[in-house]
Design a protein around this motif. Structure first.
Motif, PDB file in Angstrom:
ATOM      1  N   GLU A 176      -2.767 -17.471   2.398  1.00  0.00           N
ATOM      2  CA  GLU A 176      -2.311 -17.432   1.005  1.00  0.00           C
ATOM      3  C   GLU A 176      -2.884 -16.231   0.251  1.00  0.00           C
ATOM      4  O   GLU A 176      -2.767 -16.143  -0.971  1.00  0.00           O
ATOM      5  N   SER A 177      -3.485 -15.311   0.970  1.00  0.00           N
ATOM      6  CA  SER A 177      -4.197 -14.203   0.338  1.00  0.00           C
ATOM      7  C   SER A 177      -3.263 -13.227  -0.369  1.00  0.00           C
ATOM      8  O   SER A 177      -2.123 -12.999   0.059  1.00  0.00           O
ATOM      9  N   VAL A 178      -3.794 -12.625  -1.427  1.00  0.00           N
ATOM     10  CA  VAL A 178      -3.073 -11.551  -2.116  1.00  0.00           C
ATOM     11  C   VAL A 178      -3.503 -10.183  -1.594  1.00  0.00           C
ATOM     12  O   VAL A 178      -2.968  -9.160  -2.019  1.00  0.00           O
ATOM     13  N   VAL A 179      -4.472 -10.153  -0.670  1.00  0.00           N
ATOM     14  CA  VAL A 179      -4.955  -8.889  -0.107  1.00  0.00           C
ATOM     15  C   VAL A 179      -3.891  -8.295   0.813  1.00  0.00           C
ATOM     16  O   VAL A 179      -3.260  -9.009   1.602  1.00  0.00           O
ATOM     17  N   ASP A 180      -3.723  -6.993   0.717  1.00  0.00           N
ATOM     18  CA  ASP A 180      -2.812  -6.270   1.609  1.00  0.00           C
ATOM     19  C   ASP A 180      -3.624  -5.788   2.813  1.00  0.00           C
ATOM     20  O   ASP A 180      -4.321  -4.775   2.737  1.00  0.00           O
ATOM     21  N   TYR A 181      -3.568  -6.533   3.912  1.00  0.00           N
ATOM     22  CA  TYR A 181      -4.304  -6.174   5.125  1.00  0.00           C
ATOM     23  C   TYR A 181      -3.489  -5.196   5.956  1.00  0.00           C
ATOM     24  O   TYR A 181      -2.308  -5.439   6.237  1.00  0.00           O
ATOM     25  N   ARG A 182      -4.136  -4.102   6.357  1.00  0.00           N
ATOM     26  CA  ARG A 182      -3.450  -3.042   7.095  1.00  0.00           C
ATOM     27  C   ARG A 182      -4.320  -2.533   8.231  1.00  0.00           C
ATOM     28  O   ARG A 182      -5.547  -2.506   8.117  1.00  0.00           O
ATOM     29  N   ARG A 183      -3.693  -2.093   9.308  1.00  0.00           N
ATOM     30  CA  ARG A 183      -4.429  -1.319  10.297  1.00  0.00           C
ATOM     31  C   ARG A 183      -4.555   0.088   9.743  1.00  0.00           C
ATOM     32  O   ARG A 183      -3.585   0.683   9.273  1.00  0.00           O
ATOM     33  N   GLY A 184      -5.768   0.637   9.748  1.00  0.00           N
ATOM     34  CA  GLY A 184      -5.995   1.970   9.199  1.00  0.00           C
ATOM     35  C   GLY A 184      -7.159   2.654   9.864  1.00  0.00           C
ATOM     36  O   GLY A 184      -8.080   2.008  10.356  1.00  0.00           O
ATOM     37  N   ASP A 185      -7.096   3.968   9.874  1.00  0.00           N
ATOM     38  CA  ASP A 185      -8.102   4.818  10.506  1.00  0.00           C
ATOM     39  C   ASP A 185      -8.781   5.635   9.416  1.00  0.00           C
ATOM     40  O   ASP A 185      -8.134   6.445   8.744  1.00  0.00           O
ATOM     41  N   LEU A 186     -10.067   5.413   9.216  1.00  0.00           N
ATOM     42  CA  LEU A 186     -10.811   6.118   8.172  1.00  0.00           C
ATOM     43  C   LEU A 186     -10.759   7.629   8.351  1.00  0.00           C
ATOM     44  O   LEU A 186     -10.886   8.372   7.380  1.00  0.00           O
ATOM     45  N   LEU A 187     -10.555   8.090   9.576  1.00  0.00           N
ATOM     46  CA  LEU A 187     -10.516   9.520   9.853  1.00  0.00           C
ATOM     47  C   LEU A 187      -9.096  10.077   9.853  1.00  0.00           C
ATOM     48  O   LEU A 187      -8.898  11.260  10.118  1.00  0.00           O
ATOM     49  N   ASP A 188      -8.141   9.240   9.547  1.00  0.00           N
ATOM     50  CA  ASP A 188      -6.737   9.677   9.510  1.00  0.00           C
ATOM     51  C   ASP A 188      -5.986   8.799   8.507  1.00  0.00           C
ATOM     52  O   ASP A 188      -5.097   8.029   8.861  1.00  0.00           O
ATOM     53  N   LEU A 189      -6.363   8.926   7.261  1.00  0.00           N
ATOM     54  CA  LEU A 189      -5.854   8.047   6.215  1.00  0.00           C
ATOM     55  C   LEU A 189      -4.449   8.443   5.763  1.00  0.00           C
ATOM     56  O   LEU A 189      -4.123   9.627   5.702  1.00  0.00           O
ATOM     57  N   PRO A 190      -3.625   7.460   5.386  1.00  0.00           N
ATOM     58  CA  PRO A 190      -2.311   7.774   4.822  1.00  0.00           C
ATOM     59  C   PRO A 190      -2.445   8.550   3.517  1.00  0.00           C
ATOM     60  O   PRO A 190      -3.349   8.285   2.714  1.00  0.00           O
ATOM     61  N   ALA A 191      -1.548   9.480   3.295  1.00  0.00           N
ATOM     62  CA  ALA A 191      -1.608  10.299   2.079  1.00  0.00           C
ATOM     63  C   ALA A 191      -1.554   9.443   0.818  1.00  0.00           C
ATOM     64  O   ALA A 191      -2.183   9.772  -0.191  1.00  0.00           O
ATOM     65  N   ARG A 192      -0.843   8.336   0.873  1.00  0.00           N
ATOM     66  CA  ARG A 192      -0.687   7.498  -0.331  1.00  0.00           C
ATOM     67  C   ARG A 192      -1.986   6.813  -0.737  1.00  0.00           C
ATOM     68  O   ARG A 192      -2.101   6.308  -1.853  1.00  0.00           O
ATOM     69  N   TRP A 193      -2.975   6.775   0.169  1.00  0.00           N
ATOM     70  CA  TRP A 193      -4.257   6.152  -0.166  1.00  0.00           C
ATOM     71  C   TRP A 193      -5.254   7.133  -0.761  1.00  0.00           C
ATOM     72  O   TRP A 193      -6.273   6.723  -1.312  1.00  0.00           O
ATOM     73  N   LEU A 194      -4.995   8.392  -0.675  1.00  0.00           N
ATOM     74  CA  LEU A 194      -5.979   9.382  -1.118  1.00  0.00           C
ATOM     75  C   LEU A 194      -6.092   9.371  -2.636  1.00  0.00           C
ATOM     76  O   LEU A 194      -5.093   9.436  -3.360  1.00  0.00           O
ATOM     77  N   ALA A 195      -7.333   9.294  -3.132  1.00  0.00           N
ATOM     78  CA  ALA A 195      -7.627   9.262  -4.570  1.00  0.00           C
ATOM     79  C   ALA A 195      -6.844   8.169  -5.281  1.00  0.00           C
ATOM     80  O   ALA A 195      -6.435   8.326  -6.428  1.00  0.00           O
ATOM     81  N   ALA A 196      -6.651   7.021  -4.593  1.00  0.00           N
ATOM     82  CA  ALA A 196      -5.784   5.973  -5.114  1.00  0.00           C
ATOM     83  C   ALA A 196      -6.519   4.715  -5.566  1.00  0.00           C
ATOM     84  O   ALA A 196      -5.894   3.823  -6.139  1.00  0.00           O
ATOM     85  N   PHE A 197      -7.847   4.636  -5.349  1.00  0.00           N
ATOM     86  CA  PHE A 197      -8.543   3.370  -5.566  1.00  0.00           C
ATOM     87  C   PHE A 197      -9.657   3.497  -6.606  1.00  0.00           C
ATOM     88  O   PHE A 197     -10.462   4.427  -6.577  1.00  0.00           O
ATOM     89  N   ASP A 198      -9.682   2.514  -7.499  1.00  0.00           N
ATOM     90  CA  ASP A 198     -10.694   2.479  -8.555  1.00  0.00           C
ATOM     91  C   ASP A 198     -12.038   1.980  -8.043  1.00  0.00           C
ATOM     92  O   ASP A 198     -13.082   2.270  -8.633  1.00  0.00           O
ATOM     93  N   LEU A 199     -12.020   1.228  -6.954  1.00  0.00           N
ATOM     94  CA  LEU A 199     -13.237   0.713  -6.340  1.00  0.00           C
ATOM     95  C   LEU A 199     -13.086   0.821  -4.826  1.00  0.00           C
ATOM     96  O   LEU A 199     -12.063   0.392  -4.268  1.00  0.00           O
ATOM     97  N   VAL A 200     -14.075   1.406  -4.182  1.00  0.00           N
ATOM     98  CA  VAL A 200     -14.075   1.558  -2.725  1.00  0.00           C
ATOM     99  C   VAL A 200     -15.325   0.874  -2.180  1.00  0.00           C
ATOM    100  O   VAL A 200     -16.437   1.173  -2.618  1.00  0.00           O
ATOM    101  N   ILE A 201     -15.136  -0.057  -1.234  1.00  0.00           N
ATOM    102  CA  ILE A 201     -16.236  -0.808  -0.652  1.00  0.00           C
ATOM    103  C   ILE A 201     -16.397  -0.401   0.810  1.00  0.00           C
ATOM    104  O   ILE A 201     -15.462  -0.532   1.610  1.00  0.00           O
ATOM    105  N   GLU A 202     -17.593   0.080   1.151  1.00  0.00           N
ATOM    106  CA  GLU A 202     -17.897   0.490   2.524  1.00  0.00           C
ATOM    107  C   GLU A 202     -19.180  -0.211   2.960  1.00  0.00           C
ATOM    108  O   GLU A 202     -20.275   0.182   2.586  1.00  0.00           O
ATOM    109  N   CYS A 203     -19.054  -1.253   3.770  1.00  0.00           N
ATOM    110  CA  CYS A 203     -20.211  -1.997   4.265  1.00  0.00           C
ATOM    111  C   CYS A 203     -20.294  -1.867   5.781  1.00  0.00           C
ATOM    112  O   CYS A 203     -19.511  -2.511   6.498  1.00  0.00           O
ATOM    113  N   THR A 204     -21.181  -1.022   6.245  1.00  0.00           N
ATOM    114  CA  THR A 204     -21.566  -0.863   7.657  1.00  0.00           C
ATOM    115  C   THR A 204     -20.488  -0.280   8.568  1.00  0.00           C
ATOM    116  O   THR A 204     -20.636  -0.327   9.790  1.00  0.00           O
TER     117      THR A 204
END
Length: 206
Positions: free
Chosen positions: A93-121
């Motif tokens: 029932e989640s509202v989260v948009d779960y995606r397969r993604g590569d931190l070293l090859d990010l989609p252009a639409r994600w660049l400079a797109a987030f107000d909060l970025v969480i990086e844990c380990t």
């Protein structure tokens, strides 16, 4: 630059074997990162945030669901397709948009797109030769006026060489790139060993 293929295959194997019941995922504790729980409660004391958030290396989605509970529009991604599938199954029932993604090859639409970025380990999960590029990837997600939280385990005496490849202080500081600035970096005692906790921000455009 795409992620190291060996690392990608290794993580996919770990999650696929766990899904098949062969072995558990060692870092799956069934709860959000403890310090993230504290940080979100302090940073958003009113219980509500605002805007878009990215959760890097989301695994089974515990951190992502926590961030979403504060009202953020969350995109959570992981290099393992199986991890993403299981996250969706665990949170139907989640509202989260779960995606397969590569931190070293990010989609252009994600660049400079987030107000909060969480990086844990996630950074420490990569080989040392990829740390600088991965730190730049973290920074690249942050929007103008946005902020980044980085949590990483500190190296200690007797730690094996990796994986995980624990970060020195200057490796955490590398997230301050591409216009992102370090606002605070602390070493905090936590369960399982001390952690670096770095807070970064990209100044709002005038």
């Amino acid at each position: 630059m795409a992620a190291d293929r060996g690392s990608e295959n290794w993580y996919e194997t770990v999650y696929a074997e766990a899904r098949a019941g062969a072995s558990p995922v060692a870092w799956d504790h069934g709860e959000p990162t403890p310090y993230l729980v504290e940080w979100m409660a302090e940073r958003f004391a009113g219980g509500r945030g605002r805007g878009r958030a990215a959760v890097i290396g989301c695994a089974y989605g515990d951190d992502a669901e926590l961030v979403a509970s504060y009202g953020f529009d969350v995109t959570a991604f992981d290099i393992s397709a199986t991890a993403v599938e299981v996250a969706r199954e665990r949170h139907p029932e989640s509202v989260v948009d779960y995606r397969r993604g590569d931190l070293l090859d990010l989609p252009a639409r994600w660049l400079a797109a987030f107000d909060l970025v969480i990086e844990c380990t996630t950074l420490q999960a990569l080989p040392p030769e990829l740390h600088a590029a991965a730190a730049a990837g973290v920074a690249s997600l942050c929007a103008s006026g946005g902020e980044i939280l980085v949590v990483a385990r500190c190296p200690g005496e007797g730690d094996p060489p990796g994986p995980p490849f624990l970060l020195a202080r200057d490796e955490v500081e590398r997230v301050a790139t591409e216009g992102v600035r370090l606002t605070r970096l602390r070493r905090i005692p936590m369960r399982g060993g001390d952690r670096w906790v770095g807070e970064f921000g990209r100044p709002a455009e005038k």
